[in-house]
Design an enzyme around this catalytic site. Structure first.
Site, mmCIF file in Angstrom:
data_model
loop_
_atom_site.group_PDB
_atom_site.id
_atom_site.type_symbol
_atom_site.label_atom_id
_atom_site.label_comp_id
_atom_site.label_asym_id
_atom_site.label_seq_id
_atom_site.Cartn_x
_atom_site.Cartn_y
_atom_site.Cartn_z
ATOM 1 N N LYS A 38 0.817 -1.212 0.000
ATOM 2 C CA LYS A 38 0.000 0.000 0.000
ATOM 3 C C LYS A 38 0.848 1.258 0.000
ATOM 4 C CE LYS A 38 -4.109 1.812 2.361
ATOM 5 N NZ LYS A 38 -4.605 2.390 1.136
ATOM 6 N N GLY A 43 6.300 0.952 5.871
ATOM 7 C CA GLY A 43 7.232 0.018 5.232
ATOM 8 C C GLY A 43 7.372 0.278 3.740
ATOM 9 N N CYS A 44 6.256 0.541 3.089
ATOM 10 C CA CYS A 44 6.267 0.766 1.636
ATOM 11 C C CYS A 44 6.995 2.066 1.301
ATOM 12 C CB CYS A 44 4.839 0.785 1.092
ATOM 13 S SG CYS A 44 3.994 -0.798 1.369
ATOM 14 N N THR A 45 6.805 3.077 2.148
ATOM 15 C CA THR A 45 7.491 4.352 1.932
ATOM 16 C C THR A 45 8.994 4.152 2.083
ATOM 17 O OG1 THR A 45 5.567 5.578 2.710
ATOM 18 C CG2 THR A 45 7.696 6.732 2.752
ATOM 19 N N ALA A 48 10.311 2.229 -1.036
ATOM 20 C CA ALA A 48 10.307 3.074 -2.241
ATOM 21 C C ALA A 48 11.353 4.196 -2.139
ATOM 22 C CB ALA A 48 8.914 3.648 -2.466
#
Length: 152
Positions: A38, A43-45, A48
């Site tokens: 998401k 975590g995704c930030t 990325a």
């Protein structure tokens, strides 16, 4: 119902065609496809941002970075604008791409089970075949891990 065999190293990467993006148009370059659950979550930030911070190194190695999540295109665009991501994001709202890459899995959190993306990265060779699969990725230090695999 027959189970499809899991993707393996050396197998041809399933084609991805969404909007203007087409994986086969990148043949001749290596492609890092990172599946993340998401946009704009911690975590995704982190994951990325690490790819963003290392993007010049990937470019020097003639490697494209592509992020795929089940988010709506608007959410991905907002995420990219907020953090200055210059790489491609591909929306997978119906999770057909995640299913083709076998990363749409049953997950559980706080005793609740649900279907979602298992954070996984694929390194696709210039020939369109899978060079390496990074399953169950931990965001911290992952971009460096992928760079190492490309350089070796």
């Amino acid at each position: 119902m027959a189970l499809k065999p899991a993707l393996k190293q050396g197998a041809r990467a399933p084609e991805i065609r969404v909007g203007d993006f087409q994986l086969s148009k990148l043949r001749g370059k290596r492609v890092v496809i990172f599946f993340f659950p998401k946009s704009d979550t911690p975590g995704c930030t982190k994951e990325a941002c690490e790819f963003r911070d290392a993007s010049k190194k990937f470019t020097k190695l003639d490697t494209e970075i592509v992020g795929i999540s089940p988010d709506k295109p608007e959410a991905q665009q907002k995420f990219a604008a907020k953090y200055g991501f210059a790489f491609t994001f591909v929306p997978d709202e119906d999770h057909a791409i995640a299913e083709a890459y076998d990363v749409w899995k049953e997950k559980s959190m706080y005793g609740r089970t649900y279907m979602g993306i298992e954070r996984t990265t694929f390194l696709i060779g210039a020939d369109g075949k899978i060079e390496k699969i990074f399953p169950k990725v931990k965001p911290e230090g992952h971009a460096a891990q992928v760079l190492e695999a490309i350089a070796s």
